[in-house]
Design an enzyme around this catalytic site. Structure first.
Site, PDB file in Angstrom:
ATOM      1  N   ALA A  61       0.801  -1.140   0.003  1.00  0.00           N
ATOM      2  CA  ALA A  61      -0.027   0.096   0.077  1.00  0.00           C
ATOM      3  C   ALA A  61       0.856   1.125   0.240  1.00  0.00           C
ATOM      4  CB  ALA A  61      -0.814   0.106   1.319  1.00  0.00           C
ATOM      5  N   GLU A 105      -0.405  -9.316  -0.742  1.00  0.00           N
ATOM      6  CA  GLU A 105      -1.996  -9.559  -0.456  1.00  0.00           C
ATOM      7  C   GLU A 105      -2.657  -9.659  -1.875  1.00  0.00           C
ATOM      8  OE1 GLU A 105      -2.225  -6.419   2.635  1.00  0.00           O
ATOM      9  OE2 GLU A 105      -3.011  -8.255   3.838  1.00  0.00           O
ATOM     10  N   GLU A 125       3.961  -4.952   7.661  1.00  0.00           N
ATOM     11  CA  GLU A 125       2.959  -4.141   8.417  1.00  0.00           C
ATOM     12  C   GLU A 125       3.280  -3.878   9.842  1.00  0.00           C
ATOM     13  OE1 GLU A 125       2.217  -6.472   6.072  1.00  0.00           O
ATOM     14  OE2 GLU A 125       0.892  -5.518   4.652  1.00  0.00           O
TER      15      GLU A 125
HETATM   16  N1  CAA Z   1       4.486   3.522   0.466  1.00  0.00           N
HETATM   17  C1  CAA Z   1       4.834   4.499  -0.065  1.00  0.00           C
HETATM   18  N2  CAA Z   1       6.225   4.962  -0.217  1.00  0.00           N
HETATM   19  C2  CAA Z   1       7.218   3.913  -0.023  1.00  0.00           C
HETATM   20  C3  CAA Z   1       6.686   2.485   0.377  1.00  0.00           C
HETATM   21  C4  CAA Z   1       5.357   2.461   0.485  1.00  0.00           C
HETATM   22  N3  CAA Z   1       4.715   1.181   0.945  1.00  0.00           N
HETATM   23  N4  CAA Z   1       7.627   1.600   0.398  1.00  0.00           N
HETATM   24  C5  CAA Z   1       8.836   2.710   0.078  1.00  0.00           C
HETATM   25  N5  CAA Z   1       8.272   3.803  -0.301  1.00  0.00           N
HETATM   26  C6  CAA Z   1       9.286   4.920  -0.522  1.00  0.00           C
HETATM   27  C7  CAA Z   1      10.099   5.453   0.433  1.00  0.00           C
HETATM   28  O1  CAA Z   1       9.509   6.325   1.625  1.00  0.00           O
HETATM   29  C8  CAA Z   1      11.368   5.957  -0.194  1.00  0.00           C
HETATM   30  O2  CAA Z   1      10.861   7.434  -0.879  1.00  0.00           O
HETATM   31  P1  CAA Z   1      11.860   8.604  -0.785  1.00  0.00           P
HETATM   32  O3  CAA Z   1      12.702   8.097  -2.113  1.00  0.00           O
HETATM   33  O4  CAA Z   1      11.026   9.583  -1.250  1.00  0.00           O
HETATM   34  O5  CAA Z   1      12.464   8.720   0.436  1.00  0.00           O
HETATM   35  C9  CAA Z   1      11.360   5.313  -1.748  1.00  0.00           C
HETATM   36  O6  CAA Z   1      10.128   4.499  -1.643  1.00  0.00           O
HETATM   37  C10 CAA Z   1      12.359   4.060  -1.547  1.00  0.00           C
HETATM   38  O7  CAA Z   1      12.291   3.476  -0.368  1.00  0.00           O
HETATM   39  P2  CAA Z   1      13.616   2.959   0.405  1.00  0.00           P
HETATM   40  O8  CAA Z   1      14.601   4.124   0.712  1.00  0.00           O
HETATM   41  O9  CAA Z   1      13.183   2.481   1.747  1.00  0.00           O
HETATM   42  O10 CAA Z   1      14.285   1.961  -0.516  1.00  0.00           O
HETATM   43  P3  CAA Z   1      14.956   0.606  -0.228  1.00  0.00           P
HETATM   44  O11 CAA Z   1      15.468   0.016  -1.685  1.00  0.00           O
HETATM   45  O12 CAA Z   1      15.984   0.689   0.732  1.00  0.00           O
HETATM   46  O13 CAA Z   1      14.055  -0.418   0.239  1.00  0.00           O
HETATM   47  C11 CAA Z   1      11.661  -1.222   0.414  1.00  0.00           C
HETATM   48  C12 CAA Z   1      12.560  -0.617  -0.457  1.00  0.00           C
HETATM   49  C13 CAA Z   1      12.246  -2.750   0.919  1.00  0.00           C
HETATM   50  C14 CAA Z   1      10.396  -1.446  -0.303  1.00  0.00           C
HETATM   51  C15 CAA Z   1      11.527  -0.292   1.812  1.00  0.00           C
HETATM   52  O14 CAA Z   1      11.085   0.906   1.083  1.00  0.00           O
HETATM   53  C16 CAA Z   1      10.415  -0.828   2.688  1.00  0.00           C
HETATM   54  O15 CAA Z   1      10.496  -1.713   3.396  1.00  0.00           O
HETATM   55  N6  CAA Z   1       9.009  -0.166   2.494  1.00  0.00           N
HETATM   56  C17 CAA Z   1       7.921  -0.431   3.053  1.00  0.00           C
HETATM   57  C18 CAA Z   1       7.122  -1.645   2.550  1.00  0.00           C
HETATM   58  C19 CAA Z   1       6.211  -1.678   3.659  1.00  0.00           C
HETATM   59  O16 CAA Z   1       6.142  -1.477   4.691  1.00  0.00           O
HETATM   60  N7  CAA Z   1       4.791  -2.316   2.907  1.00  0.00           N
HETATM   61  C20 CAA Z   1       3.680  -2.459   3.582  1.00  0.00           C
HETATM   62  C21 CAA Z   1       2.617  -1.276   3.455  1.00  0.00           C
HETATM   63  S1  CAA Z   1       1.621  -1.351   4.373  1.00  0.00           S
HETATM   64  C22 CAA Z   1       0.157  -2.149   3.659  1.00  0.00           C
HETATM   65  O17 CAA Z   1       0.526  -2.673   2.390  1.00  0.00           O
HETATM   66  C23 CAA Z   1      -1.072  -2.195   4.393  1.00  0.00           C
HETATM   67  C24 CAA Z   1      -1.953  -3.361   3.853  1.00  0.00           C
HETATM   68  O18 CAA Z   1      -1.975  -4.363   4.152  1.00  0.00           O
HETATM   69  C25 CAA Z   1      -3.222  -2.663   3.564  1.00  0.00           C
END
Ligand code: CAA
Length: 703
Positions: A61, A105, A125
């Site tokens: 998400a 998901e 999450e």
């Molecule tokens: N939503 C929005 N922005 C996101 C994102 C997300 N899910 N995941 C990463 N980003 C953004 C970061 O904020 C970053 O933005 P900026 O460049 O503007 O700072 C950019 O993407 C790159 O991210 P990283 O610097 O973290 O890059 P990385 O290569 O080191 O890592 C990653 C990539 C492993 C995907 C890491 O970003 C990460 O773990 N992201 C979070 C994933 C997450 O928590 N997903 C679950 C979301 S909740 C969900 O999905 C809810 C649900 O069940 C309904």
């Protein structure tokens, strides 16, 4: 164009791309739903492959939408997955690279899943204080079983696709092009199904023997391990629903928990920190395109606890280090300490013997400055004294090659004065590690007046290489962390004067969530550190009022754990702090000298005085431009000083309480007859926020 649909024979291949991580924001969801609808209704299409563009499936998400109307706007993730699941035509997920959260998901909602062998799947999450809110808690256990699903969701860590070999989670794990393999599987399934409805994960039975006993055990362990985090327990409950209720009831329960967690303070704090970490790497006037210097060899000066800890960081990252000391004995001790650290890790099974040897082989030890000539970066970690540091920098200036970076690990001193003794102040920077330097995640990167942008960008990048969270600080006494700490410690001592005991204060702030209260922390770090700083203060800033109790403790030789006594007593070989009758007596007689009659403290007063001391100084630091943004300060406190993550850091916490309430409480403390009204004068920024209803974390980034 974020969503693309192309036809491959009778298979429609739908890919979605939303750089950088294919997050599932509203626009992407809408476009995806439209493309999928078109494929489902297209008579020429018999099956659909769904994949992500740019080499990854999806990071889930769009977290920036959380708490906004966009998050719920149709089609939300649940709607989208329902659309996929209801398709009469088989849908195959083609999973490459990252597949996380809502992305995973979606894949679980597909009928079949093909993953590249390098793909990583996870439901992170919980790290945001949430549970998977789009069916993850209901579908994953139906595919992998209750316990593996619980472990995956509770850890939040991504798992390589290969770990699911043989599990119904993945129909195929492939080495080559994933979309092509998914198209092949889709064609095969069209034949196999021959018009029958494709299998749906929601219809898979979930039968678990001894479920109640397992869930009971899980709940008890979680309550003990995560007392302040509501998500893990909600995850167990949601998975229990999957195992005991029908699918729709389970989904409804999951949705309720998700919404409750999303609007709770803990998830708010953790999401704030997620973005804080990413923001900290961005420096407004240092573009990402800034050329970097190569750092292939590092020098460290000083083989004490700090120098050796710093050294280990680089050895662990595969970067050779030359460790310099002035005396043979100290150098040998330092080298032995590094060897012992690695031996300990091998004993504990955290490192193989071979890896330990490989890391140690990257270390050279020397007594001579000329041996640093080939280093690209040298970090000085000698005694915290301006004259000593300046002498070291003069020698570095004379010994290092042009273009080398000269870094100081100073925790308080004026970096610009240190840089001024060199002929290359633009190559000088602060790299303030926190003890133990090979363990603590924080690196305060101190930007001097002359520090070159390329030097700053290089050190920020290097911080990532050695797995530190780096925060940039401008030059001031104590930089961000220790400057705030000084006010926090002053407040802790004032409370001793007024009637609280060290243990009472420690317990109260540890109850708030700090890893360690101020007195236990001082005993661990060594009480002489603060003593040294205070002596400097008495000379430099005589107007700053200080309780003298801490000096008296030091005068007795009670320097903390290292001397077997400090604010507390320590039995030999035991780090457990025991209240000390000597210290109690010392405090009583000091109160008597001041004419103070001890009074009782509530936990709330102790916590508020300590935390608001941090907040007020943090506000000054932000206003002066020492910190770039409030969230940087939060990271410093989270990773350097044990501030509880679930409270979002001091500035995030103040935002949650509200600046108005903080200032109101500070005014109460200012009226305390034994308090210091000057201490509680709100910093101008805090006062402005209190008046405007603003928040630190929306004050924007300075340029
Ligand atoms: N939503 C929005 N922005 C996101 C994102 C997300 N899910 N995941 C990463 N980003 C953004 C970061 O904020 C970053 O933005 P900026 O460049 O503007 O700072 C950019 O993407 C790159 O991210 P990283 O610097 O973290 O890059 P990385 O290569 O080191 O890592 C990653 C990539 C492993 C995907 C890491 O970003 C990460 O773990 N992201 C979070 C994933 C997450 O928590 N997903 C679950 C979301 S909740 C969900 O999905 C809810 C649900 O069940 C309904």
């Amino acid at each position: 164009m974020p969503v693309v649909k192309v036809q491959d024979g009778r298979v429609a291949v739908v890919t979605f791309g939303e750089p950088p991580v294919n997050s599932l924001g509203l626009t992407t969801r809408r476009d995806l739903a439209a493309a999928l609808d078109a494929a489902i209704t297209d008579p020429a299409t018999a099956a659909i492959v769904l994949g992500g563009a740019n080499g990854l499936f999806s990071a889930g998400a769009d977290i920036t939408e959380f708490g906004t109307p966009k998050m719920l706007a149709a089609p939300n993730l649940i709607d989208l997955i329902a659309l996929i699941e209801a398709s009469p035509k088989p849908i195959v997920a083609a999973i490459e690279g990252t597949c996380l959260g809502g992305g995973f998901e979606i894949a679980l909602g597909c009928n079949y899943r093909v993953a590249g062998s390098g793909a990583r799947l996870g439901l992170p999450e919980v790290k945001l204080g949430l549970l998977p809110g789009a069916g993850g808690t209901q579908r994953l256990p139906r595919l992998v079983g209750v316990e593996p699903a619980l472990n995956l969701i509770l850890s939040g860590e991504p798992v390589p696709a290969t770990a699911f070999k043989g599990s119904p989670l993945l129909d195929r794990i492939v080495e080559g092009p994933v979309v092509a393999a998914a198209v092949e599987l889709a064609n095969a399934k069209v034949e196999e199904l021959s018009g029958r409805a494709p299998p749906r994960v929601r219809n898979r039975p979930l039968r678990e023997p001894a479920l109640d006993a397992f869930l009971g055990f899980a709940r008890n362990s979680i309550k003990a391990a995560f007392p302040n985090y509501p998500a893990p327990l909600a995850i167990v409950d949601a998975i229990a629903s999957a195992a005991t209720q029908d699918f729709d009831a389970g989904i409804a329960a999951e949705r309720r928990w998700f919404s409750e967690l999303l609007h709770g303070p803990v998830s708010g704090a953790l999401r704030h920190l997620f973005f804080a970490e990413r923001a900290a790497a961005k420096i407004p006037d240092v573009p990402e395109s800034t050329p970097l210097r190569e750092v292939k060899r590092v020098g460290v000066i000083g083989a004490g606890t700090m120098g050796t800890g710093i050294t280990i960081n680089f050895l662990n990252a595969g970067i050779p280090v030359v460790l310099l000391e002035l005396g043979r004995e100290a150098l040998d001790k330092g080298v032995a300490r590094i060897a012992e650290t690695y031996e300990g890790q091998v004993r504990k099974g955290r490192l193989t013997k071979e890896d330990a040897l490989a890391r140690r082989s990257l270390l050279d030890a020397t007594l001579n400055y000329p041996d640093l000539a080939e280093c690209d970066l040298v970090i000085e970690a000698v005694f915290e004294d301006m004259d000593v540091k300046r002498q070291v920098f003069e020698r570095l200036d004379a010994s290092l090659k042009p273009g080398a970076i000269l870094a100081s690990n100073t925790s308080t001193l004026d970096l610009d004065r240190i840089a001024a003794v060199t002929k290359r102040p633009s190559d000088v920077i602060g790299m303030h590690f926190f003890s133990p330097a090979n363990v603590m995640k924080l690196l305060e990167v101190v930007r001097g007046r002359a520090t070159g942008k390329d030097v700053l960008a290089t050190v920020m990048k290097l911080a990532r290489t050695i797995r530190k969270t780096a925060v940039v600080s401008g030059v001031c006494d104590g930089f961000i962390g220790n400057r705030m700490l000084e006010q926090y410690l002053r407040q802790a001592l004032f409370m001793l004067d007024e009637g609280a005991s060290p243990a009472e204060i420690d317990r109260a702030i540890e109850g708030f969530g700090f890893a360690m209260g101020p007195f236990r922390m001082s005993d661990l770090a060594g009480n002489d550190i603060g003593w040294h700083i205070r002596k400097r203060r008495y000379a430099d800033t005589p107007t700053m009022v200080y309780s003298r109790i801490a000096d008296r403790v030091c005068e007795l030789g009670r320097l903390g754990q290292k001397t077997g006594s400090g604010w507390y007593d320590y039995r030999p070989g035991d780090r457990n702090a025991q209240p000390s009758a000597v210290v109690d007596e010392l405090i009583s007689s000091y109160r008597a000298e001041l004419g103070l009659v001890p009074r009782k403290f509530t936990k709330a007063e102790i916590v508020d005085r300590l935390v608001y001391a941090l907040v007020n100084e943090g506000a000054k630091i932000l206003d002066e431009g020492i910190a770039t943004r409030a969230s940087d300060i939060d990271l410093v406190y989270l990773y350097g000083y044990g501030f509880p993550a679930w409270r979002g850091g001091p500035m995030g916490y103040a935002d949650a309480v509200g600046a108005f309430s903080v200032v109101h409480r500070m005014a109460e403390f200012a009226r305390n007859p034994h308090g210091d009204p000057a201490f509680w004068t709100p910093a101008p920024l805090l006062a402005r926020l209190a008046a405007s209803g603003g928040a630190f974390n929306s004050t924007g980034v300075r340029s």
